[in-house]
Design a protein around this motif. Structure first.
Motif, PDB file in Angstrom:
ATOM      1  N   ASP A   1       0.817  -1.232   0.000  1.00 43.70           N
ATOM      2  CA  ASP A   1       0.000   0.000   0.000  1.00 43.70           C
ATOM      3  C   ASP A   1       0.844   1.273   0.000  1.00 43.70           C
ATOM      4  O   ASP A   1       0.346   2.353   0.312  1.00 43.70           O
ATOM      5  CB  ASP A   1      -0.953   0.008   1.195  1.00 43.70           C
ATOM      6  CG  ASP A   1      -0.229  -0.152   2.543  1.00 43.70           C
ATOM      7  OD1 ASP A   1       1.001  -0.387   2.534  1.00 43.70           O
ATOM      8  OD2 ASP A   1      -0.899  -0.054   3.592  1.00 43.70           O
ATOM      9  N   VAL A   2       2.124   1.181  -0.366  1.00 49.41           N
ATOM     10  CA  VAL A   2       2.992   2.358  -0.352  1.00 49.41           C
ATOM     11  C   VAL A   2       2.506   3.382  -1.380  1.00 49.41           C
ATOM     12  O   VAL A   2       2.007   3.019  -2.448  1.00 49.41           O
ATOM     13  CB  VAL A   2       4.464   1.957  -0.618  1.00 49.41           C
ATOM     14  CG1 VAL A   2       4.653   1.454  -2.049  1.00 49.41           C
ATOM     15  CG2 VAL A   2       5.413   3.108  -0.331  1.00 49.41           C
ATOM     16  N   THR A   3       2.640   4.666  -1.051  1.00 47.27           N
ATOM     17  CA  THR A   3       2.203   5.739  -1.952  1.00 47.27           C
ATOM     18  C   THR A   3       3.396   6.600  -2.363  1.00 47.27           C
ATOM     19  O   THR A   3       4.505   6.456  -1.848  1.00 47.27           O
ATOM     20  CB  THR A   3       1.162   6.661  -1.284  1.00 47.27           C
ATOM     21  OG1 THR A   3       1.824   7.565  -0.380  1.00 47.27           O
ATOM     22  CG2 THR A   3       0.107   5.875  -0.535  1.00 47.27           C
ATOM     23  N   GLU A   4       3.118   7.527  -3.268  1.00 41.43           N
ATOM     24  CA  GLU A   4       4.111   8.522  -3.649  1.00 41.43           C
ATOM     25  C   GLU A   4       4.407   9.413  -2.439  1.00 41.43           C
ATOM     26  O   GLU A   4       3.604   9.527  -1.510  1.00 41.43           O
ATOM     27  CB  GLU A   4       3.560   9.348  -4.823  1.00 41.43           C
ATOM     28  CG  GLU A   4       4.490  10.396  -5.378  1.00 41.43           C
ATOM     29  CD  GLU A   4       5.813   9.836  -5.833  1.00 41.43           C
ATOM     30  OE1 GLU A   4       6.753   9.878  -5.032  1.00 41.43           O
ATOM     31  OE2 GLU A   4       5.907   9.367  -6.969  1.00 41.43           O
TER      32      GLU A   4
ATOM     33  N   GLN B   1      -5.486   9.658  -8.647  1.00 43.72           N
ATOM     34  CA  GLN B   1      -6.522   8.799  -9.220  1.00 43.72           C
ATOM     35  C   GLN B   1      -5.943   7.454  -9.660  1.00 43.72           C
ATOM     36  O   GLN B   1      -6.654   6.445  -9.660  1.00 43.72           O
ATOM     37  CB  GLN B   1      -7.209   9.518 -10.379  1.00 43.72           C
ATOM     38  CG  GLN B   1      -8.015  10.731  -9.893  1.00 43.72           C
ATOM     39  CD  GLN B   1      -8.879  11.351 -10.967  1.00 43.72           C
ATOM     40  OE1 GLN B   1      -9.629  10.658 -11.653  1.00 43.72           O
ATOM     41  NE2 GLN B   1      -8.785  12.665 -11.130  1.00 43.72           N
ATOM     42  N   ALA B   2      -4.677   7.420 -10.002  1.00 41.31           N
ATOM     43  CA  ALA B   2      -4.034   6.141 -10.307  1.00 41.31           C
ATOM     44  C   ALA B   2      -3.970   5.267  -9.058  1.00 41.31           C
ATOM     45  O   ALA B   2      -4.275   4.065  -9.108  1.00 41.31           O
ATOM     46  CB  ALA B   2      -2.634   6.382 -10.868  1.00 41.31           C
TER      47      ALA B   2
ATOM     48  N   GLN C   1      -5.265   1.348  -7.931  1.00 43.50           N
ATOM     49  CA  GLN C   1      -4.111   0.448  -7.797  1.00 43.50           C
ATOM     50  C   GLN C   1      -3.233   0.455  -9.053  1.00 43.50           C
ATOM     51  O   GLN C   1      -2.738  -0.574  -9.510  1.00 43.50           O
ATOM     52  CB  GLN C   1      -4.551  -0.986  -7.478  1.00 43.50           C
ATOM     53  CG  GLN C   1      -5.039  -1.204  -6.064  1.00 43.50           C
ATOM     54  CD  GLN C   1      -6.435  -0.644  -5.841  1.00 43.50           C
ATOM     55  OE1 GLN C   1      -7.350  -1.002  -6.574  1.00 43.50           O
ATOM     56  NE2 GLN C   1      -6.614   0.198  -4.846  1.00 43.50           N
ATOM     57  N   ILE C   2      -3.038   1.645  -9.628  1.00 45.33           N
ATOM     58  CA  ILE C   2      -2.161   1.827 -10.780  1.00 45.33           C
ATOM     59  C   ILE C   2      -0.917   2.566 -10.306  1.00 45.33           C
ATOM     60  O   ILE C   2      -1.029   3.637  -9.706  1.00 45.33           O
ATOM     61  CB  ILE C   2      -2.864   2.639 -11.888  1.00 45.33           C
ATOM     62  CG1 ILE C   2      -4.081   1.875 -12.433  1.00 45.33           C
ATOM     63  CG2 ILE C   2      -1.895   2.969 -13.021  1.00 45.33           C
ATOM     64  CD1 ILE C   2      -4.974   2.719 -13.324  1.00 45.33           C
TER      65      ILE C   2
ATOM     66  N   LEU D   1       5.089  11.102 -16.638  1.00 51.72           N
ATOM     67  CA  LEU D   1       4.632  10.029 -15.760  1.00 51.72           C
ATOM     68  C   LEU D   1       4.474   8.764 -16.598  1.00 51.72           C
ATOM     69  O   LEU D   1       4.077   8.831 -17.770  1.00 51.72           O
ATOM     70  CB  LEU D   1       3.299  10.393 -15.101  1.00 51.72           C
ATOM     71  CG  LEU D   1       3.272  11.664 -14.245  1.00 51.72           C
ATOM     72  CD1 LEU D   1       1.841  12.004 -13.837  1.00 51.72           C
ATOM     73  CD2 LEU D   1       4.140  11.488 -13.002  1.00 51.72           C
ATOM     74  N   PHE D   2       4.728   7.607 -15.993  1.00 53.34           N
ATOM     75  CA  PHE D   2       4.752   6.357 -16.757  1.00 53.34           C
ATOM     76  C   PHE D   2       4.187   5.219 -15.918  1.00 53.34           C
ATOM     77  O   PHE D   2       4.447   5.108 -14.725  1.00 53.34           O
ATOM     78  CB  PHE D   2       6.199   6.037 -17.158  1.00 53.34           C
ATOM     79  CG  PHE D   2       6.372   4.715 -17.860  1.00 53.34           C
ATOM     80  CD1 PHE D   2       6.143   4.606 -19.225  1.00 53.34           C
ATOM     81  CD2 PHE D   2       6.757   3.578 -17.153  1.00 53.34           C
ATOM     82  CE1 PHE D   2       6.303   3.387 -19.879  1.00 53.34           C
ATOM     83  CE2 PHE D   2       6.925   2.363 -17.788  1.00 53.34           C
ATOM     84  CZ  PHE D   2       6.692   2.270 -19.159  1.00 53.34           C
ATOM     85  N   HIS D   3       3.398   4.358 -16.579  1.00 60.46           N
ATOM     86  CA  HIS D   3       2.907   3.133 -15.930  1.00 60.46           C
ATOM     87  C   HIS D   3       3.069   1.962 -16.898  1.00 60.46           C
ATOM     88  O   HIS D   3       2.604   2.026 -18.039  1.00 60.46           O
ATOM     89  CB  HIS D   3       1.422   3.266 -15.554  1.00 60.46           C
ATOM     90  CG  HIS D   3       0.789   1.962 -15.152  1.00 60.46           C
ATOM     91  ND1 HIS D   3       1.152   1.283 -14.009  1.00 60.46           N
ATOM     92  CD2 HIS D   3      -0.178   1.198 -15.761  1.00 60.46           C
ATOM     93  CE1 HIS D   3       0.435   0.162 -13.915  1.00 60.46           C
ATOM     94  NE2 HIS D   3      -0.372   0.099 -14.961  1.00 60.46           N
TER      95      HIS D   3
END
Length: 523
Positions: free
Chosen positions: A254-257, A426-427, A431-432, A464-466
């Motif tokens: 569950d780590v975030t930015e 929103q990502a 879970q993005i 930004l990249f996913h």
């Protein structure tokens, strides 16, 4: 094992009674760390019993200093001292090292609103000196615990809700700066009479920095509050110095930015200014060094120019295809063309498309990529002339022809930081994992041909990249930009609900073509 508590406000019997009960049930704890107001405005009688030795705290207790003028008298020595048996005032600022090797940084008081700073407040100088003393330590990686009374400003960014607390207005920017710099594994604060356990956040930039440990921020309520909000927190922690590096930097699911990403980037830019500018030009040469053939060979073809692959079936975007809706085309270059988006978010939502059949940016030949860059520069100049900035995104997933979606956003509506925050927030809700990539890096450095991905680029060069590994929401880019945080047109998030009759589309294309003409290098 340690305990941390919020504002005691002189309710010593309540907090120490609770500690005794917990120890009777769960065994002994090593220390109690108190943040917020330890003393209240009318606790003299209760305190006298502890000060005289008639009563004793059940475990070693460490407290922060005064947050207001009324309680200053309880702290006789600004540098820290024993207030009573088993109760220690840590001091104005510094680092406490326990016998087990645990490093606890602390900062007493609230952020000063005037100069000189009152005795119950901290200043920019206090924070700078604490940071300097720690960052100058050889091989400094962070501290185990940070204790402050105020919350850090913006701690709720990219995170779970803090309830009634507005983290964009509450707390101290100086505390945010301190936390961003010294990277505590745990950060405790109080004063807001609320309990908030934030999701853990990263202390490194993915794809740019070596992985580091995460930080857990926990705000605690006031002791004995009638709302039964949590005011006492039990946790186990092994000193950083005693941990294996691989174990220390493990990232929870569950780590975030990092909520202080803007602060960190500003610090990184300042550091970058000290470095040679050669790397910048090296990057430019690396990616754009084949822009022009040498003098006297202007009519020659680039060596080994690759022909684009042929589509396996009908393609809606190959310019030679009969399926292309040519009434939407607004500019045609040598290798690329511009067309208004069908069912666009806005009337000037435009696409950059290769004339030949390419699936993604990473598949483009150098000459096509060069022209894409020219169109991006022209669109930036065009939209800036209208008081707008563009947001570009690409979804290389369940699509066969590259489409660079370019959507203008009014400059006075939001900053580039607001746009990035909206995408990342929103990502995370879906879970993005949307990661920021280095400003002067090329997408081909993080994505290989054939790899599904989602990519965002601002006209400032920020990206930004996913990497898509499973399913991905097809309308994600539109949904973010259409949301209330940005363009506030959620009803237009699906292009199929926005398609206009062909005569109306053709009129919009003519208007765009006319306005864009002064910026169109293809004419």
């Amino acid at each position: 094992r340690r305990l941390a508590c919020g504002d005691v406000e002189g309710r010593l019997e309540t907090i120490f009674g609770r500690v005794r009960a917990i120890q009777a049930k769960s065994g002994r704890f090593d220390m109690l760390l108190c943040v917020g107001n330890f003393f209240g405005s009318s606790c003299e009688a209760e305190w006298a019993a502890y000060r005289s030795g008639a009563k004793k705290a059940p475990i070693p207790t460490y407290v922060l200093g005064a947050n207001n003028q009324d309680t200053l008298s309880y702290f006789p020595d600004v540098s820290g001292c024993e207030l009573a048996e088993n109760i220690t005032y840590l001091g104005r600022r510094g680092v406490f090292s326990s016998c087990s090797g645990l490093h606890i940084a602390y900062l007493s008081g609230t952020e000063a609103q005037e100069q000189p700073a009152p005795a119950h407040s901290f200043s920019t100088k206090d924070v700078a000196e604490l940071k300097t003393s720690l960052l100058a330590t050889p091989n400094f990686r962070g501290v185990d615990i940070l204790l402050t009374s105020p919350w850090p400003r913006d701690v709720g960014t990219f995170a779970n809700s803090a309830g009634e607390i507005d983290t964009k207005k509450c707390g101290s920017k100086l505390v945010s700066d301190l936390a961003a710099s010294i990277k505590p594994r745990y950060h405790f604060a109080a004063l807001e009479k609320a309990y908030y356990e934030r999701l853990p956040y990263r202390n490194h930039t993915v794809l740019q920095e070596t992985p580091q440990h995460v930080t857990r921020f926990i705000a605690l309520a006031d002791v004995g509050n009638t709302s039964k909000k949590k005011y006492l927190y039990a946790f186990s922690i092994v000193p950083m110095s005693a941990m294996e590096p691989a174990e220390l930097v493990k990232q929870p699911q569950d780590v975030t930015e990092n909520p202080y990403r803007k602060l960190r980037r500003e610090a990184a830019k300042a550091k970058a200014q000290e470095e040679s500018s050669c790397q910048f030009f090296f990057d430019l040469n690396k990616h754009q060094g084949k822009k022009r053939p040498s003098d006297g060979k202007g009519d020659s073809q680039p060596k080994q120019a690759k022909k684009p692959p042929q589509p396996t079936g009908p393609c809606w975007f190959c310019l030679a295809s009969p399926e292309v809706e040519k009434h939407l085309v607004v500019s045609i270059g040598t290798h690329c063309y511009l067309a208004l988006a069908k069912g666009g978010l806005l009337p000037d939502h435009v696409l950059i498309l290769p004339i030949g059949h390419y699936q993604s940016v990473v598949d483009l030949s150098s000459e096509v990529l060069e022209e894409v860059t020219k169109y991006k520069a022209a669109l930036k100049e065009f939209f800036r002339s209208k008081g707008k900035r563009y947001v570009l995104f690409e979804r290389n997933y369940r699509s066969q022809h590259l489409q660079l979606q370019v959507i203008p956003v009014p400059l006075d509506l939001c900053t580039s930081e607001d746009i990035k925050e909206s995408f990342i927030t929103q990502a995370q809700e879906q879970q993005i994992e949307l990661l920021e990539i280095p400003e002067h890096s090329d997408i081909t450095q993080v994505a290989q041909p054939g790899m599904p991905y989602f990519y965002v680029e601002l006209d400032t060069g920020e990206k930004l990249f996913h990497r898509i590994r499973g399913r991905f929401p097809l309308q994600f880019g539109r949904e973010v930009l259409a949301s209330s945080a940005l363009l506030a047109v959620p009803q237009r998030s699906d292009w199929r609900q926005c398609a206009a009759p062909q005569p109306e589309e053709a009129a919009q294309a003519r208007a765009f073509r006319r306005d864009f003409q002064p910026f169109d290098f293809s004419l």
